[in-house]
Scaffold this motif. Structure first.
Motif, mmCIF file in Angstrom:
data_model
loop_
_atom_site.group_PDB
_atom_site.id
_atom_site.type_symbol
_atom_site.label_atom_id
_atom_site.label_comp_id
_atom_site.label_asym_id
_atom_site.label_seq_id
_atom_site.Cartn_x
_atom_site.Cartn_y
_atom_site.Cartn_z
ATOM 1 N N THR A 28 -2.292 -63.866 45.313
ATOM 2 C CA THR A 28 -2.687 -64.473 46.584
ATOM 3 C C THR A 28 -2.132 -63.564 47.678
ATOM 4 O O THR A 28 -0.955 -63.642 48.034
ATOM 5 N N ASP A 31 0.374 -64.215 50.508
ATOM 6 C CA ASP A 31 1.722 -64.660 50.160
ATOM 7 C C ASP A 31 2.694 -63.494 49.972
ATOM 8 O O ASP A 31 3.869 -63.709 49.681
ATOM 9 N N TYR A 32 2.206 -62.282 50.109
ATOM 10 C CA TYR A 32 3.010 -61.108 49.784
ATOM 11 C C TYR A 32 3.168 -60.169 50.982
ATOM 12 O O TYR A 32 2.219 -59.948 51.742
ATOM 13 N N PHE A 100 6.792 -60.769 46.896
ATOM 14 C CA PHE A 100 6.557 -62.123 47.379
ATOM 15 C C PHE A 100 7.290 -62.310 48.694
ATOM 16 O O PHE A 100 8.473 -62.007 48.814
#
Length: 126
Positions: A28, A31-32, A100
């Protein structure tokens, strides 16, 4: 399966420019935090840029500040590194990486990053 696929490396004369691209699959993306590292034989992997949600302007070491610019396209899961005024000392294998998102993501050492590309060679001739 997570994959980071770099492209855009090559041979360039000193003073020239290159743009590296990194296509990211399997995470995703929003999200990183994303970044670029480089490595030469016998040396540790060095961070050259990072972009996180908390610092969308990007962060850079002094060695590349003002010459390199990181950007990302969240819609296309792409990360870019625009490199200008390249010098022979910039010669290295360049890696795209993702970590992350968390506070201080962009100061984490290479060991803590979650995913890596295979690397692309950049050679700057004098």
């Amino acid at each position: 399966e997570v994959q980071l696929v770099e492209s855009g490396g090559g041979l360039v004369q000193a003073g020239g420019s290159l743009r590296l691209s990194c296509q990211v699959f399997g995470i995703t993306f929003d999200d990183y935090a994303v970044g670029w590292f480089r490595q030469t034989p016998g040396k540790e992997r060095e961070a050259v840029s990072c972009m996180s949600g908390s610092d969308p302007s990007g962060s850079y070491p002094d060695s590349v500040k003002g010459r390199f610019t990181i950007s990302r396209d969240n819609a296309g899961n792409m990360v870019y590194l625009q490199m200008n005024e390249l010098q022979p000392d910039d010669t290295a294998v360049y890696y795209c990486a993702a970590i992350f998102e968390a506070p201080l993501s962009c100061v984490a050492g290479a060991l803590y990053w979650d995913y890596w590309g295979q690397g692309t060679q950049v050679t700057v001739s004098s």
